[in-house]
Design an enzyme around this catalytic site. Sequence first.
Site, PDB file in Angstrom:
ATOM      1  N   GLY A   1       0.815  -1.210   0.000  1.00 11.38           N
ATOM      2  CA  GLY A   1       0.000   0.000   0.000  1.00 11.38           C
ATOM      3  C   GLY A   1       0.846   1.256   0.000  1.00 11.38           C
ATOM      4  O   GLY A   1       0.501   2.251   0.628  1.00 11.38           O
TER       5      GLY A   1
ATOM      6  N   ASN B   1       1.429   3.418  -2.317  1.00  8.64           N
ATOM      7  CA  ASN B   1       1.089   4.471  -3.266  1.00  8.64           C
ATOM      8  C   ASN B   1       0.349   5.644  -2.623  1.00  8.64           C
ATOM      9  O   ASN B   1       0.155   6.674  -3.264  1.00  8.64           O
ATOM     10  CB  ASN B   1       0.226   3.907  -4.408  1.00  8.64           C
ATOM     11  CG  ASN B   1      -1.095   3.355  -3.901  1.00  8.64           C
ATOM     12  OD1 ASN B   1      -1.109   2.326  -3.232  1.00  8.64           O
ATOM     13  ND2 ASN B   1      -2.198   4.015  -4.217  1.00  8.64           N
TER      14      ASN B   1
ATOM     15  N   GLY C   1      -1.017   7.609   1.453  1.00  3.95           N
ATOM     16  CA  GLY C   1      -1.056   7.635   2.909  1.00  3.95           C
ATOM     17  C   GLY C   1       0.262   7.396   3.593  1.00  3.95           C
ATOM     18  O   GLY C   1       1.334   7.751   3.092  1.00  3.95           O
ATOM     19  N   ILE C   2       0.197   6.764   4.761  1.00  6.02           N
ATOM     20  CA  ILE C   2       1.404   6.569   5.555  1.00  6.02           C
ATOM     21  C   ILE C   2       2.364   5.587   4.890  1.00  6.02           C
ATOM     22  O   ILE C   2       3.570   5.650   5.111  1.00  6.02           O
ATOM     23  CB  ILE C   2       1.072   6.122   6.996  1.00  6.02           C
ATOM     24  CG1 ILE C   2       0.393   4.765   7.022  1.00  6.02           C
ATOM     25  CG2 ILE C   2       0.215   7.153   7.694  1.00  6.02           C
ATOM     26  CD1 ILE C   2       0.172   4.229   8.425  1.00  6.02           C
TER      27      ILE C   2
ATOM     28  N   SER D   1      -4.359  -0.566  14.495  1.00  4.27           N
ATOM     29  CA  SER D   1      -5.150   0.637  14.742  1.00  4.27           C
ATOM     30  C   SER D   1      -5.625   0.654  16.186  1.00  4.27           C
ATOM     31  O   SER D   1      -5.786  -0.400  16.807  1.00  4.27           O
ATOM     32  CB  SER D   1      -6.375   0.641  13.811  1.00  4.27           C
ATOM     33  OG  SER D   1      -7.336   1.598  14.212  1.00  4.27           O
TER      34      SER D   1
ATOM     35  N   TYR E   1     -13.911  -4.072  10.741  1.00  6.53           N
ATOM     36  CA  TYR E   1     -12.605  -3.397  10.731  1.00  6.53           C
ATOM     37  C   TYR E   1     -11.864  -3.663  12.039  1.00  6.53           C
ATOM     38  O   TYR E   1     -10.675  -4.010  12.035  1.00  6.53           O
ATOM     39  CB  TYR E   1     -12.803  -1.893  10.539  1.00  6.53           C
ATOM     40  CG  TYR E   1     -11.529  -1.086  10.631  1.00  6.53           C
ATOM     41  CD1 TYR E   1     -10.591  -1.118   9.612  1.00  6.53           C
ATOM     42  CD2 TYR E   1     -11.262  -0.289  11.744  1.00  6.53           C
ATOM     43  CE1 TYR E   1      -9.414  -0.379   9.693  1.00  6.53           C
ATOM     44  CE2 TYR E   1     -10.110   0.459  11.834  1.00  6.53           C
ATOM     45  CZ  TYR E   1      -9.180   0.409  10.807  1.00  6.53           C
ATOM     46  OH  TYR E   1      -8.012   1.142  10.900  1.00  6.53           O
TER      47      TYR E   1
END
Length: 299
Positions: free
Chosen positions: A21, A23, A25-26, A138, A164
Amino acid sequence: MATFSFADMPDMTGRTVVVTGANSGIGRVAARVMAGRGARVLLGVRDVAKGHEAAASMTGETDVRRLDLADLASVRAFADAVDEPVDLLVNNAGLMIPPLGRTADGFELQFGTNHLGHFALTNLLLPRVTGRVVTVSSVGHRAGSIEFDDLNWERRRYRAMSAYAQSKLANLLFTSELQRRLTEAGSPVLATAAHPGMASTNLLRPTGPWARLRAVQNGVVHLVAQSEEDGALPTLYAAVADVPGDSYAGPGGLGETRGAPRLVGRSRAARDTAVARRLWTVSEQLTGVTFSLTRADAA
């Protein structure tokens, strides 16, 4: 280390890093920082075009490769194409509260992507990992529970936030059990975890039938959330700081929403070793991928 900032990142010349991931955000921030410190960074992304756009904004050596964590065939293809030692694997990619969906293999989308995809990727790459595995969880894990009788929401009424939270709890249980197995195998590899606090990233993008209400809520969140750059600091801290295995890093400010990274606590459910072991076994059964590292491999 009392405080940690981008200035504390060490030289990473000669190291190979995989960031899922990467590409946006963090993940993009973490990849950019490590590439800028000399690492060769493999950007595992679902959308290759967006991956190349992100890579173009980075200095240093980057390699964009397709990786769809919601498709175990894609995960295997990605892992098979990595033919070099990996100093650091950052399991960063994730989905947050989308409408009910299924992965290519029939898993609930958040559990299948956030947990099972990374579970399979880690175990497939593990024989080549030499340093650390960092998995992004999270604060939402605190509301989670592992419902073994319906992990994929096939019988329950679907609740996106509960799904989630289950996936993020699974991330922490995975980290703990991975570290236990690494230690048992005599491996020097460390498994750590991190969370970004309340960071203004694409995960806050509203979707689904309540998108308008979520847009209003998210507008308020964006006013108080820290930047993507600050949100990436706990991940970088978990990746390079002198911390023990099974550490969990997050912002040190009020409610772990923002601030300089430090080691933080986790819920009682996230410390349940019996559940962690059972989840590992079930994850092996669902993905067909097992932990194969032995003492001979670690030597």
